[in-house]
Every structure is written in structure tokens, then in C-alpha cells.
Motif scaffolding. Structure first.
Motif, PDB file in Angstrom:
ATOM      1  N   ALA A 178       1.152  -1.818  -8.977  1.00  0.00           N
ATOM      2  CA  ALA A 178       0.613  -3.161  -8.797  1.00  0.00           C
ATOM      3  C   ALA A 178       1.629  -3.996  -8.029  1.00  0.00           C
ATOM      4  N   VAL A 179       1.180  -4.676  -6.968  1.00  0.00           N
ATOM      5  CA  VAL A 179       2.063  -5.527  -6.169  1.00  0.00           C
ATOM      6  C   VAL A 179       1.445  -6.923  -6.079  1.00  0.00           C
ATOM      7  N   PRO A 180       2.261  -7.952  -5.982  1.00  0.00           N
ATOM      8  CA  PRO A 180       1.722  -9.307  -5.845  1.00  0.00           C
ATOM      9  C   PRO A 180       0.965  -9.475  -4.529  1.00  0.00           C
ATOM     10  N   MET A 181       0.073 -10.430  -4.498  1.00  0.00           N
ATOM     11  CA  MET A 181      -0.707 -10.706  -3.300  1.00  0.00           C
ATOM     12  C   MET A 181       0.194 -11.009  -2.108  1.00  0.00           C
ATOM     13  N   THR A 182       1.267 -11.747  -2.360  1.00  0.00           N
ATOM     14  CA  THR A 182       2.172 -12.125  -1.261  1.00  0.00           C
ATOM     15  C   THR A 182       2.864 -10.899  -0.686  1.00  0.00           C
ATOM     16  N   GLY A 227      -0.482  -6.668   5.021  1.00  0.00           N
ATOM     17  CA  GLY A 227      -1.938  -6.662   5.064  1.00  0.00           C
ATOM     18  C   GLY A 227      -2.572  -5.564   4.233  1.00  0.00           C
ATOM     19  N   THR A 228      -1.793  -4.900   3.360  1.00  0.00           N
ATOM     20  CA  THR A 228      -2.363  -3.844   2.515  1.00  0.00           C
ATOM     21  C   THR A 228      -3.423  -4.423   1.579  1.00  0.00           C
ATOM     22  N   GLN A 229      -4.556  -3.758   1.530  1.00  0.00           N
ATOM     23  CA  GLN A 229      -5.651  -4.201   0.668  1.00  0.00           C
ATOM     24  C   GLN A 229      -5.616  -3.432  -0.658  1.00  0.00           C
ATOM     25  N   SER A 230      -6.160  -4.065  -1.681  1.00  0.00           N
ATOM     26  CA  SER A 230      -6.200  -3.426  -2.995  1.00  0.00           C
ATOM     27  C   SER A 230      -7.050  -2.163  -2.932  1.00  0.00           C
ATOM     28  N   GLY A 231      -6.532  -1.074  -3.460  1.00  0.00           N
ATOM     29  CA  GLY A 231      -7.230   0.202  -3.445  1.00  0.00           C
ATOM     30  C   GLY A 231      -6.748   1.145  -2.363  1.00  0.00           C
ATOM     31  N   GLU A 232      -6.000   0.629  -1.362  1.00  0.00           N
ATOM     32  CA  GLU A 232      -5.475   1.506  -0.326  1.00  0.00           C
ATOM     33  C   GLU A 232      -4.369   2.394  -0.903  1.00  0.00           C
ATOM     34  N   THR A 233      -4.140   3.511  -0.245  1.00  0.00           N
ATOM     35  CA  THR A 233      -3.159   4.473  -0.747  1.00  0.00           C
ATOM     36  C   THR A 233      -2.053   4.706   0.279  1.00  0.00           C
ATOM     37  N   VAL A 234      -0.913   5.053  -0.251  1.00  0.00           N
ATOM     38  CA  VAL A 234       0.248   5.426   0.554  1.00  0.00           C
ATOM     39  C   VAL A 234       0.654   6.834   0.131  1.00  0.00           C
ATOM     40  N   THR A 235       0.865   7.730   1.089  1.00  0.00           N
ATOM     41  CA  THR A 235       1.223   9.119   0.786  1.00  0.00           C
ATOM     42  C   THR A 235       2.698   9.356   1.045  1.00  0.00           C
ATOM     43  N   VAL A 236       3.345   9.937   0.046  1.00  0.00           N
ATOM     44  CA  VAL A 236       4.759  10.305   0.163  1.00  0.00           C
ATOM     45  C   VAL A 236       4.827  11.833   0.210  1.00  0.00           C
ATOM     46  N   LEU A 264       2.705  13.157  -3.021  1.00  0.00           N
ATOM     47  CA  LEU A 264       2.465  12.105  -4.003  1.00  0.00           C
ATOM     48  C   LEU A 264       1.613  11.018  -3.346  1.00  0.00           C
ATOM     49  N   THR A 265       0.485  10.700  -3.947  1.00  0.00           N
ATOM     50  CA  THR A 265      -0.399   9.647  -3.452  1.00  0.00           C
ATOM     51  C   THR A 265      -0.266   8.434  -4.357  1.00  0.00           C
ATOM     52  N   VAL A 266       0.104   7.305  -3.748  1.00  0.00           N
ATOM     53  CA  VAL A 266       0.316   6.064  -4.494  1.00  0.00           C
ATOM     54  C   VAL A 266      -0.811   5.101  -4.141  1.00  0.00           C
ATOM     55  N   GLN A 267      -1.566   4.696  -5.138  1.00  0.00           N
ATOM     56  CA  GLN A 267      -2.638   3.724  -4.925  1.00  0.00           C
ATOM     57  C   GLN A 267      -2.113   2.324  -5.230  1.00  0.00           C
ATOM     58  N   VAL A 268      -2.332   1.405  -4.280  1.00  0.00           N
ATOM     59  CA  VAL A 268      -1.827   0.035  -4.399  1.00  0.00           C
ATOM     60  C   VAL A 268      -2.920  -0.860  -4.981  1.00  0.00           C
ATOM     61  N   ILE A 269      -2.606  -1.535  -6.057  1.00  0.00           N
ATOM     62  CA  ILE A 269      -3.492  -2.525  -6.658  1.00  0.00           C
ATOM     63  C   ILE A 269      -2.880  -3.906  -6.418  1.00  0.00           C
ATOM     64  N   VAL A 270      -3.553  -4.749  -5.661  1.00  0.00           N
ATOM     65  CA  VAL A 270      -3.053  -6.083  -5.322  1.00  0.00           C
ATOM     66  C   VAL A 270      -3.427  -7.050  -6.431  1.00  0.00           C
ATOM     67  N   PHE A 277     -13.959  -2.622  -2.942  1.00  0.00           N
ATOM     68  CA  PHE A 277     -14.388  -1.864  -4.116  1.00  0.00           C
ATOM     69  C   PHE A 277     -14.725  -0.427  -3.758  1.00  0.00           C
ATOM     70  N   GLY A 278     -15.220  -0.223  -2.561  1.00  0.00           N
ATOM     71  CA  GLY A 278     -15.494   1.147  -2.130  1.00  0.00           C
ATOM     72  C   GLY A 278     -14.227   1.961  -2.022  1.00  0.00           C
ATOM     73  N   ARG A 279     -13.170   1.315  -1.500  1.00  0.00           N
ATOM     74  CA  ARG A 279     -11.905   2.045  -1.376  1.00  0.00           C
ATOM     75  C   ARG A 279     -11.334   2.367  -2.767  1.00  0.00           C
ATOM     76  N   ILE A 280     -11.467   1.424  -3.693  1.00  0.00           N
ATOM     77  CA  ILE A 280     -10.977   1.692  -5.046  1.00  0.00           C
ATOM     78  C   ILE A 280     -11.769   2.828  -5.665  1.00  0.00           C
ATOM     79  N   ARG A 281     -13.123   2.789  -5.476  1.00  0.00           N
ATOM     80  CA  ARG A 281     -13.954   3.840  -6.018  1.00  0.00           C
ATOM     81  C   ARG A 281     -13.583   5.198  -5.433  1.00  0.00           C
ATOM     82  N   ASP A 282     -13.427   5.259  -4.111  1.00  0.00           N
ATOM     83  CA  ASP A 282     -13.080   6.522  -3.458  1.00  0.00           C
ATOM     84  C   ASP A 282     -11.714   7.029  -3.887  1.00  0.00           C
ATOM     85  N   ALA A 283     -10.784   6.087  -4.077  1.00  0.00           N
ATOM     86  CA  ALA A 283      -9.446   6.489  -4.489  1.00  0.00           C
ATOM     87  C   ALA A 283      -9.482   7.142  -5.866  1.00  0.00           C
ATOM     88  N   PHE A 284     -10.273   6.547  -6.777  1.00  0.00           N
ATOM     89  CA  PHE A 284     -10.367   7.141  -8.113  1.00  0.00           C
ATOM     90  C   PHE A 284     -11.070   8.484  -8.081  1.00  0.00           C
TER      91      PHE A 284
END
Length: 385
Positions: free
Chosen positions: A269-273, A307-316, A332-338, A377-384
Motif C-alpha cells: 500500500a502506498v499513499p496517493m501522493t 502516475g501508478t494506479q491502484s491495482g497495477e503491478t510491478v515485477t521484480v 516476484l509480482t508486487v501489486q500496488v494499492i493506492v 477495478f478491472g485491473r484489481i480484479r485481473d491482478a487477483f
């Protein structure tokens, strides 16, 4: 001739000996009174047996083909009650061995396989671990060294079966005497008995005991995988070779990471800013829970683009689970929740209002997207998924 023997067996008049035998086996299995309770089954069985007795004998078959009676007193055979029929063919039809003797069985038998379950953590499953396990199995009796006999004694020949391991019985039927064999009830088929059994194992040649074994669990094992340890199972009777031990792995659920194959996934979880401006954060690795791995890094940096949106993922790359078959590790796939800020003070509310004014978002118009488009919401759904 009252009966057409070829028709009874369902074969042509030029059928070979092998074809006759196959046809008789098929009919015998179908009509034998032990498996067919029809009122006329016994009579039909007798007829097909008679047909086979005649046609299986070349001389009788020749007499029959010429129109003679092959079972007459002046002919070639003695009939059912005179020993002319081979009951081995009946036994062969049902058991495939013609009633042949099997002989005594060996006291030395291979032991059974054993199954043991072990619970490991996700870091242990990912990188491997060695466990010392307590196993309760049968081992060779040390007092008799597996023979089952007390010191100074040895097995003797069974007086019931005289060492054959089986006894025969004779039953009279419509077809004559039928001989059957079964394991000897005195020696249980071994052909010998132990008159003075070992006091420790009671003649079995093995005893139960608890022992400790070292199990190497390789990196990359998953929940439900089994590790085979050859020769570590139950020792067989009579000191026979041991079976195998199978260690089934159960992997505990982790508080942070979830696993699919050699891939790991987690959420942050990251702050909106921070999501708007972009940032770099450090997250713990699986290695941080394994101090025995040496100088493995305890954290790994994650870059959050602006500009990362909630539900987007970052791959390590290369921060997943070690591959069980092959080299390297998964990702490792990291899902970002804003996170949207709440409980704003007056100054923070004033700054956000000014930002909204600068972006013309004081009264934003809602954008309704089709369900097939990938919104937040679609990105969050797909990520899950």
C-alpha cells in the motif's frame, strides 16, 4: 450324432486346436455353475465340455468327423466317468494355470512402503532445508537376525503339506473328480514351520522401533510433493528388504507472500501522493527469514513509477522461488494499492482543493467504461485472478 459339437463351441469345422481351446475357455467361463445360476447352466456346461473333449483329441475328432461315435465303448474314448476328460482345461479357463502347483512361498518378503508428512515454511520450501525426522517402522529383529527362529533352532518341514506349501482337495461333480489347491493352513503356504519362534519378534523376523533419519528437502518443493527415500520403509518379513519411505511436504501459508509454482506475489500500500509522484520503497525478501543462507539481502528495492494506479503491478525478476527442476528462480509480482488520505487537517484540505482547482477537477465528470475495458477495478480484479 445328436449334437453339433462345432456349433456348441461356435467354431468352424476346420478350427485349429488353439481356436478350439479359446472357444471352450470362453464358454466355460460363461456357463460354469459356480458363476451361472441359470437352471440349465450345468447341462449346457456339460455339453460344451463334452464337445471340447471330443474335438481337442485328434483321434476322437476324426471319428466324429466321419459320423462315428467317438465315445462308444468300441471307439476312442472313455467318457466323463472314465478319466478321459482333462480337467486342467477347466482350471486353465478360470485361473490360467491349469491347476498347476505353485509351490511354497518364501518367508523373506519385501516390506511395505511407508508415508510420512512434514510441514515446512514457505522460505524452507523455496530454498530447501534438511530435517531430522522420527520414524516408527519395522526393522530387522536383532535377536534372530530376521530368521524368526530362536537361537539354536531352525524351521522344519511342515507335516501337513510335506514342504509343498499347499494342500489339495478332491470334489466330485457331474464331470468327475476336480482337484483344487489352496495354501496349507498349518504353515500358511511357507512349506516349513518354526517350532521355537524368537522371543523378541514371535517368528516374524522384524520388530517395531523408532529411528531418526535425515531428510534433504530440495529447494522448490511445493505443497503435496513427495520425496522418495529408497529402502527407508518397512523391513519385510523374514528379514526381507525394506520398502521405500515417502515424505509428503506440506507448506505453511505465509503472512506476506503467496505462491503459484515458482512465482511469488504480494501487495503493498502506498499513499496517493507517492503513487502520483513516483517513489522507491524497500520490501522484505524471503531470504530475510533464513539467516542460515548467509549474506542474502534482507530487502529488495521496488520502483513505483509516477502516475501508478491502484491495482497495477510491478515485477521484480529473480525474486521468486527456486526452480525444482532447472536452474534460477521465478519472479516476484508486487501489486500496488493506492491509499486515499483521510482525516485531513485544514491545511491539507486547502492544498488538495488548490490541486483540484489547478487540474479542473472540482466537479469531475464520471467516465463510465464498458465492462471489457480495463479500468481501476478491472485491473484489481485481473491482478487477483
Amino acid at each position: 450324432m445328436a449334437q453339433d459339437y462345432y456349433a456348441l463351441l461356435g467354431v468352424s469345422r476346420d478350427a485349429s486346436a488353439e481356436e478350439l481351446k479359446k472357444a471352450y475357455r470362453k464358454a466355460a467361463r460363461r456357463l460354469h455353475p459356480d458363476v451361472n445360476d441359470a437352471p440349465d447352466a450345468a447341462e449346457q456346461f456339460k455339453e460344451v465340455s463334452l464337445a471340447y473333449e471330443v474335438l481337442a483329441d485328434p483321434d476322437k475328432r476324426a471319428v466324429y468327423d466321419r459320423g462315428g461315435d467317438p465315445l462308444s465303448s468300441g471307439g476312442m474314448g472313455g467318457g466323463f466317468g472314465q478319466g478321459g476328460f482333462n480337467f486342467d482345461d477347466i482350471m486353465d479357463a478360470f485361473f490360467g494355470q491349469g491347476g498347476a502347483s505353485r509351490g511354497p512361498k518364501s518367508r523373506v518378503q519385501r516390506g511395505s512402503d511407508a508415508l510420512l508428512r512434514v510441514v515446512v515454511t514457505l522460505p524452507e520450501a523455496a530454498f530447501g532445508v534438511t530435517r531430522e525426522l522420527k520414524v516408527d517402522t519395522a526393522i530387522v529383529c536383532l535377536l534372530c537376525n530376521g530368521s524368526g527362529a530362536s537361537e539354536g533352532s531352525e524351521p522344519v518341514t511342515c507335516g501337513t503339506c510335506h514342504g509343498h506349501g499347499e494342500v489339495q482337495s478332491v470334489q466330485r461333480s457331474l464331470l468327475g473328480d476336480i482337484r483344487t489347491s489352496r495354501p496349507c493352513p498349518t504353515c500358511r503356504g511357507f512349506g516349513t514351520i518354526i517350532p521355537d519362534p524368537c522371543a523378541e519378534c514371535g517368528g516374524d523376523g522384524r520388530v517395531r522401533a523408532r529411528r531418526t533419519i535425515s531428510v534433504n528437502i530440495p529447494g522448490g518443493v511445493d505443497d503435496g510433493n513427495r520425496i522418495q527415500l529408497a529402502g527407508e520403509g518397512e523391513v519385510g518379513t523374514g528379514g526381507g528388504p525394506a520398502g521405500d519411505l515417502y515424505v509428503e511436504v506440506r507448506v505453511q501459508r505465509h503472512e506476506v507472500f503467496t505462491r503459484q509454482g515458482d512465482q511469488l506475489a504480494c501487495q503493498i500500500a502506498v499513499p496517493m501522493t507517492a503513487a502520483a509522484l513516483g517513489t522507491r520503497i524497500e520490501i522484505p525478501t524471503l531470504e530475510s527469514e533464513r539467516p542460515d543462507l548467509g549474506d542474502a539481502p534482507a530487502t529488495v528495492p521496488i520502483d513505483i513509477p509516477s502516475g501508478t494506479q491502484s491495482g497495477e503491478t510491478v515485477t521484480v525478476r529473480g525474486q521468486g522461488v527456486q526452480r525444482l527442476r532447472g536452474s534460477g528462480r521465478g519472479d516476484l509480482t508486487v501489486q500496488v494499492i493506492v491509499e486515499t488520505p483521510s482525516d485531513l487537517d485544514d491545511r491539507q484540505r486547502e492544498l488538495l482543493a488548490e490541486l483540484a482547482s489547478l487540474r479542473g477537477e472540482e466537479r469531475p465528470e464520471p467516465v463510465v467504461a464498458h465492462s471489457h475495458r480495463h479500468g481501476v477495478f478491472g485491473r484489481i480484479r485481473d491482478a487477483f485472478r
